[in-house]
Design a protein around this motif. Structure first.
Motif, PDB file in Angstrom:
ATOM      1  N   LEU A 267       0.835  -1.193   0.000  1.00  0.00           N
ATOM      2  CA  LEU A 267       0.000   0.000   0.000  1.00  0.00           C
ATOM      3  C   LEU A 267       0.875   1.249   0.000  1.00  0.00           C
ATOM      4  CD1 LEU A 267      -3.251   0.584   1.844  1.00  0.00           C
ATOM      5  CD2 LEU A 267      -1.484   2.304   1.969  1.00  0.00           C
ATOM      6  N   GLU A 268       1.874   1.274   0.860  1.00  0.00           N
ATOM      7  CA  GLU A 268       2.761   2.444   0.945  1.00  0.00           C
ATOM      8  C   GLU A 268       3.583   2.637  -0.324  1.00  0.00           C
ATOM      9  OE1 GLU A 268       5.065   2.290   4.558  1.00  0.00           O
ATOM     10  OE2 GLU A 268       3.316   2.771   5.800  1.00  0.00           O
ATOM     11  N   ARG A 269       3.891   1.558  -1.031  1.00  0.00           N
ATOM     12  CA  ARG A 269       4.673   1.649  -2.270  1.00  0.00           C
ATOM     13  C   ARG A 269       3.828   1.857  -3.513  1.00  0.00           C
ATOM     14  NH1 ARG A 269       7.480  -3.406  -3.082  1.00  0.00           N
ATOM     15  NH2 ARG A 269       6.012  -4.254  -1.611  1.00  0.00           N
ATOM     16  N   GLY A 270       2.517   1.786  -3.366  1.00  0.00           N
ATOM     17  CA  GLY A 270       1.645   2.032  -4.503  1.00  0.00           C
ATOM     18  C   GLY A 270       1.241   0.808  -5.281  1.00  0.00           C
ATOM     19  N   GLU A 271       1.364  -0.347  -4.700  1.00  0.00           N
ATOM     20  CA  GLU A 271       0.966  -1.575  -5.388  1.00  0.00           C
ATOM     21  C   GLU A 271      -0.450  -2.010  -5.014  1.00  0.00           C
ATOM     22  OE1 GLU A 271       3.936  -4.636  -5.091  1.00  0.00           O
ATOM     23  OE2 GLU A 271       5.541  -3.182  -5.299  1.00  0.00           O
ATOM     24  N   ASN A 272      -1.059  -1.346  -4.039  1.00  0.00           N
ATOM     25  CA  ASN A 272      -2.440  -1.620  -3.631  1.00  0.00           C
ATOM     26  C   ASN A 272      -3.201  -0.312  -3.541  1.00  0.00           C
ATOM     27  OD1 ASN A 272      -2.151  -4.392  -3.283  1.00  0.00           O
ATOM     28  ND2 ASN A 272      -1.657  -4.227  -1.120  1.00  0.00           N
ATOM     29  N   PHE A 273      -4.488  -0.347  -3.880  1.00  0.00           N
ATOM     30  CA  PHE A 273      -5.354   0.799  -3.672  1.00  0.00           C
ATOM     31  C   PHE A 273      -5.555   1.015  -2.180  1.00  0.00           C
ATOM     32  CE2 PHE A 273      -7.022   0.540  -8.075  1.00  0.00           C
ATOM     33  CZ  PHE A 273      -7.008   1.889  -8.373  1.00  0.00           C
ATOM     34  N   VAL A 274      -5.908   2.229  -1.818  1.00  0.00           N
ATOM     35  CA  VAL A 274      -6.234   2.552  -0.438  1.00  0.00           C
ATOM     36  C   VAL A 274      -7.749   2.390  -0.289  1.00  0.00           C
ATOM     37  CG1 VAL A 274      -6.162   4.314   1.349  1.00  0.00           C
ATOM     38  CG2 VAL A 274      -4.314   4.189  -0.328  1.00  0.00           C
ATOM     39  N   ASP A 275      -8.167   1.345   0.370  1.00  0.00           N
ATOM     40  CA  ASP A 275      -9.576   1.088   0.637  1.00  0.00           C
ATOM     41  C   ASP A 275     -10.059   2.072   1.697  1.00  0.00           C
ATOM     42  OD1 ASP A 275     -11.983  -0.911   0.722  1.00  0.00           O
ATOM     43  OD2 ASP A 275     -11.378  -0.614   2.812  1.00  0.00           O
ATOM     44  N   VAL A 276     -11.256   2.594   1.552  1.00  0.00           N
ATOM     45  CA  VAL A 276     -11.754   3.635   2.450  1.00  0.00           C
ATOM     46  C   VAL A 276     -11.882   3.134   3.895  1.00  0.00           C
ATOM     47  CG1 VAL A 276     -14.209   3.237   1.986  1.00  0.00           C
ATOM     48  CG2 VAL A 276     -13.437   5.491   2.705  1.00  0.00           C
ATOM     49  N   LEU A 277     -12.324   1.916   4.101  1.00  0.00           N
ATOM     50  CA  LEU A 277     -12.445   1.409   5.465  1.00  0.00           C
ATOM     51  C   LEU A 277     -11.075   1.137   6.078  1.00  0.00           C
ATOM     52  CD1 LEU A 277     -15.544  -0.931   5.095  1.00  0.00           C
ATOM     53  CD2 LEU A 277     -15.438   1.382   6.050  1.00  0.00           C
ATOM     54  N   LEU A 278     -10.166   0.609   5.292  1.00  0.00           N
ATOM     55  CA  LEU A 278      -8.815   0.398   5.780  1.00  0.00           C
ATOM     56  C   LEU A 278      -8.165   1.741   6.107  1.00  0.00           C
ATOM     57  CD1 LEU A 278      -6.403  -2.197   5.310  1.00  0.00           C
ATOM     58  CD2 LEU A 278      -5.540  -0.055   4.414  1.00  0.00           C
ATOM     59  N   TYR A 279      -8.415   2.733   5.264  1.00  0.00           N
ATOM     60  CA  TYR A 279      -7.903   4.086   5.507  1.00  0.00           C
ATOM     61  C   TYR A 279      -8.380   4.611   6.866  1.00  0.00           C
ATOM     62  CZ  TYR A 279      -8.007   9.161   5.378  1.00  0.00           C
ATOM     63  OH  TYR A 279      -7.883  10.476   5.714  1.00  0.00           O
ATOM     64  N   ALA A 280      -9.666   4.462   7.139  1.00  0.00           N
ATOM     65  CA  ALA A 280     -10.218   4.942   8.407  1.00  0.00           C
ATOM     66  C   ALA A 280      -9.597   4.187   9.583  1.00  0.00           C
ATOM     67  CB  ALA A 280     -11.733   4.798   8.410  1.00  0.00           C
ATOM     68  N   ARG A 281      -9.433   2.880   9.447  1.00  0.00           N
ATOM     69  CA  ARG A 281      -8.812   2.087  10.520  1.00  0.00           C
ATOM     70  C   ARG A 281      -7.334   2.450  10.689  1.00  0.00           C
ATOM     71  NH1 ARG A 281      -9.720  -3.545   8.580  1.00  0.00           N
ATOM     72  NH2 ARG A 281      -8.428  -4.117  10.353  1.00  0.00           N
ATOM     73  N   TRP A 282      -6.652   2.753   9.591  1.00  0.00           N
ATOM     74  CA  TRP A 282      -5.243   3.180   9.624  1.00  0.00           C
ATOM     75  C   TRP A 282      -5.124   4.445  10.470  1.00  0.00           C
ATOM     76  CZ3 TRP A 282      -1.238   1.378   5.988  1.00  0.00           C
ATOM     77  CH2 TRP A 282      -0.049   2.114   6.057  1.00  0.00           C
TER      78      TRP A 282
END
Length: 84
Positions: free
Chosen positions: A45-60
């Motif tokens: 995710l940090e390197r740009g190989e995965n999209f940022v999912d909105v729920l994961l973003y909120a939990r992050w």
């Protein structure tokens, strides 16, 4: 906005998420544990190989002790400044 993983807004968001994680004193392993994902997922995710999912973003953000809106405000403030 393009849905590309490599769109500048996604790059900026990933950089902010990494910054928030580091400022919170969390390693990728600790973040992965907080999100119930593997460390490689956090890395990708940090390197740009995965999209940022909105729920994961909120939990992050929650794991880092920050409000999701505060990170988005910083993202959009940067965007606004770069356009001026």
């Amino acid at each position: 906005m393009s849905a590309s993983l490599y769109h500048v807004d996604y790059n900026d968001l990933r950089a902010l998420l990494r910054k928030v994680r580091v400022q919170a004193g969390l390693t990728q392993v600790q973040m992965a544990e907080a999100l119930s994902v593997g460390q490689s997922y956090v890395s990708k995710l940090e390197r740009g190989e995965n999209f940022v999912d909105v729920l994961l973003y909120a939990r992050w953000c929650q794991a880092c002790g920050t409000k999701p809106g505060a990170v988005l405000d910083e993202l959009f403030d940067r965007d606004r400044e770069s356009r001026n």
